[in-house]
Design an enzyme around this catalytic site. Structure first.
Site, mmCIF file in Angstrom:
data_model
loop_
_atom_site.group_PDB
_atom_site.id
_atom_site.type_symbol
_atom_site.label_atom_id
_atom_site.label_comp_id
_atom_site.label_asym_id
_atom_site.label_seq_id
_atom_site.Cartn_x
_atom_site.Cartn_y
_atom_site.Cartn_z
ATOM 1 N N GLY A 186 0.625 -1.244 -0.209
ATOM 2 C CA GLY A 186 -0.038 0.154 0.002
ATOM 3 C C GLY A 186 0.842 1.255 -0.073
ATOM 4 O O GLY A 186 1.969 1.263 0.071
ATOM 5 N N MET A 246 2.192 5.003 1.548
ATOM 6 C CA MET A 246 2.530 5.614 2.858
ATOM 7 C C MET A 246 1.394 5.859 3.687
ATOM 8 O O MET A 246 0.625 6.384 3.334
ATOM 9 C CB MET A 246 3.676 6.756 2.850
ATOM 10 C CG MET A 246 4.839 6.403 2.367
ATOM 11 S SD MET A 246 6.157 7.734 2.509
ATOM 12 C CE MET A 246 6.141 7.972 4.397
ATOM 13 N N PHE A 247 1.431 5.647 4.966
ATOM 14 C CA PHE A 247 0.459 5.822 5.998
ATOM 15 C C PHE A 247 -0.510 4.921 5.866
ATOM 16 O O PHE A 247 -1.654 5.311 6.575
ATOM 17 C CB PHE A 247 -0.245 7.320 6.134
ATOM 18 C CG PHE A 247 1.108 8.524 5.886
ATOM 19 C CD1 PHE A 247 1.976 8.719 7.208
ATOM 20 C CD2 PHE A 247 1.510 9.099 4.801
ATOM 21 C CE1 PHE A 247 2.998 9.526 7.183
ATOM 22 C CE2 PHE A 247 2.512 9.870 4.866
ATOM 23 C CZ PHE A 247 3.113 10.293 5.947
ATOM 24 N N SER A 248 -0.526 3.842 5.211
ATOM 25 C CA SER A 248 -1.638 2.971 4.913
ATOM 26 C C SER A 248 -1.825 1.923 6.122
ATOM 27 O O SER A 248 -2.476 1.159 6.161
ATOM 28 C CB SER A 248 -1.574 2.378 3.683
ATOM 29 O OG SER A 248 -0.726 1.453 3.595
ATOM 30 N N CYS A 279 -5.397 9.991 -3.491
ATOM 31 C CA CYS A 279 -6.334 9.056 -3.925
ATOM 32 C C CYS A 279 -5.862 9.374 -5.260
ATOM 33 O O CYS A 279 -5.017 10.218 -5.655
ATOM 34 C CB CYS A 279 -7.711 9.388 -3.762
ATOM 35 S SG CYS A 279 -8.290 10.944 -4.425
ATOM 36 N N ASP A 310 10.309 -5.319 7.363
ATOM 37 C CA ASP A 310 9.503 -4.011 6.765
ATOM 38 C C ASP A 310 10.442 -3.450 5.866
ATOM 39 O O ASP A 310 11.423 -3.518 5.702
ATOM 40 C CB ASP A 310 9.300 -3.216 8.166
ATOM 41 C CG ASP A 310 8.415 -2.461 8.180
ATOM 42 O OD1 ASP A 310 7.597 -2.180 6.982
ATOM 43 O OD2 ASP A 310 8.099 -1.376 8.773
ATOM 44 N N GLU A 311 9.602 -2.450 5.273
ATOM 45 C CA GLU A 311 10.238 -1.774 4.208
ATOM 46 C C GLU A 311 11.042 -2.450 3.120
ATOM 47 O O GLU A 311 12.139 -2.165 2.837
ATOM 48 C CB GLU A 311 10.962 -0.732 4.856
ATOM 49 C CG GLU A 311 10.524 0.252 5.904
ATOM 50 C CD GLU A 311 9.417 1.281 4.859
ATOM 51 O OE1 GLU A 311 9.332 1.189 3.820
ATOM 52 O OE2 GLU A 311 8.960 1.955 5.793
HETATM 53 P P1 ADP Z 1 2.988 2.801 6.760
HETATM 54 O O1 ADP Z 1 3.938 1.762 7.427
HETATM 55 O O2 ADP Z 1 1.939 2.064 5.833
HETATM 56 O O3 ADP Z 1 3.671 3.760 6.253
HETATM 57 P P2 ADP Z 1 2.053 3.170 9.433
HETATM 58 O O4 ADP Z 1 1.543 1.767 10.096
HETATM 59 O O5 ADP Z 1 3.455 3.472 9.935
HETATM 60 O O6 ADP Z 1 1.998 3.062 8.109
HETATM 61 O O7 ADP Z 1 1.262 4.191 10.182
HETATM 62 C C1 ADP Z 1 -0.254 4.135 9.828
HETATM 63 C C2 ADP Z 1 -0.774 5.225 10.833
HETATM 64 O O8 ADP Z 1 -0.546 6.484 10.422
HETATM 65 C C3 ADP Z 1 -2.425 5.239 10.738
HETATM 66 O O9 ADP Z 1 -2.773 4.370 11.910
HETATM 67 C C4 ADP Z 1 -2.281 6.897 11.363
HETATM 68 O O10 ADP Z 1 -2.229 6.772 12.939
HETATM 69 C C5 ADP Z 1 -1.280 7.735 10.777
HETATM 70 N N1 ADP Z 1 -1.805 8.377 9.569
HETATM 71 C C6 ADP Z 1 -1.087 9.645 9.184
HETATM 72 N N2 ADP Z 1 -1.617 10.037 8.161
HETATM 73 C C7 ADP Z 1 -2.447 9.144 7.577
HETATM 74 C C8 ADP Z 1 -3.292 9.359 6.556
HETATM 75 N N3 ADP Z 1 -3.457 10.465 5.539
HETATM 76 N N4 ADP Z 1 -4.308 8.358 6.179
HETATM 77 C C9 ADP Z 1 -4.082 7.268 7.168
HETATM 78 N N5 ADP Z 1 -3.431 7.117 8.272
HETATM 79 C C10 ADP Z 1 -2.647 8.338 8.551
HETATM 80 MG MG MG Z 2 5.978 1.632 7.401
HETATM 81 ZN ZN ZN Z 3 -8.299 12.633 -2.918
#
Ligand code: ADP
Ligand code: MG
Ligand code: ZN
Length: 189
Positions: free
Chosen positions: A18, A20-22, A180, A91-92
């Protein structure tokens, strides 16, 4: 007679991808925690490129943290995995060299449950080759969405806010936003 679920210790690959931030890291940590509750031996790896939260742990954007071994390249992983380890989490994966695909395959063939998380697309919405290959080779795949910072719809793209042109630029909300399809603007080259 009830058959045991696993006749031999059967390995497999799970991919969590997914933008970032997903919540990829959150989901990886959740699966690791569940395995630990089941008293399984887990080893967690992260790339040394990911310097956002220190080098001995994995931290999600909501600050959930677990201990991890940080490695520079995929070649360091196999020698570090102990014989009785049942679950290997990485991770990553998008930060790793393409050898990571064979490393995950070898671990799964050796009976390990391999859970990897990483970006499927870069900041130009082009696939990361290692993630794409692992998605094809995995038994189980999960694609998470974030929330679009512009309109609130489900987001699958990572918008880079800075002008940087390198493919890998480590950053968090200072450098990237979840967007999106409608709100994502592909950077010009
Ligand atoms: P990833 O590893 O996919 O980058 P993380 O698991 O580190 O994501 O972080 C997810 C968290 O980021 C969510 O639970 C929320 O607290 C935070 N967050 C910050 N910005 C957003 C966003 N735009 N959409 C969803 N979550 C977000
Ligand atoms: Mg991450
Ligand atoms: Zn949008």
């Amino acid at each position: 007679m009830v058959r045991p679920l696993m006749l031999h210790r059967q390995g497999w690959i799970e991919v969590i991808c997914g933008c970032m931030f997903s919540g990829k890291t959150e989901e990886l940590i959740r699966r690791v925690r569940t395995a630990l509750i089941a008293k399984q031996k887990v080893q967690l790896f992260n790339s040394k490129i990911d310097t956002r939260y220190g080098l001995d742990s994995i931290t999600s954007h909501n600050q959930t943290k677990v201990a991890a071994l940080c490695v520079k390249s995929s070649g360091e992983i196999l020698p570090l995995v102990e014989k009785d380890t049942q679950v290997v989490a990485i991770d990553e994966i998008n930060f790793f060299d393409k050898g990571i695909v064979d490393v995950c395959t070898t671990l799964a063939n050796n009976g390990k449950r391999v859970i990897v998380a990483g970006l499927d697309l870069d900041y130009r919405a082009e696939p990361f080759e290692v993630t794409a290959a692992l998605l094809a080779k995995a038994e189980y795949i999960t694609k998470n969405q974030a929330v679009c910072t512009r309109c609130g719809n489900p987001a699958s793209f990572t918008q880079r806010i800075s002008k940087d042109k390198k493919r890998i630029v480590v950053g968090t909300t200072d450098a990237y936003q979840a967007r999106c399809r409608r709100c994502f603007k592909k950077p010009r080259t």
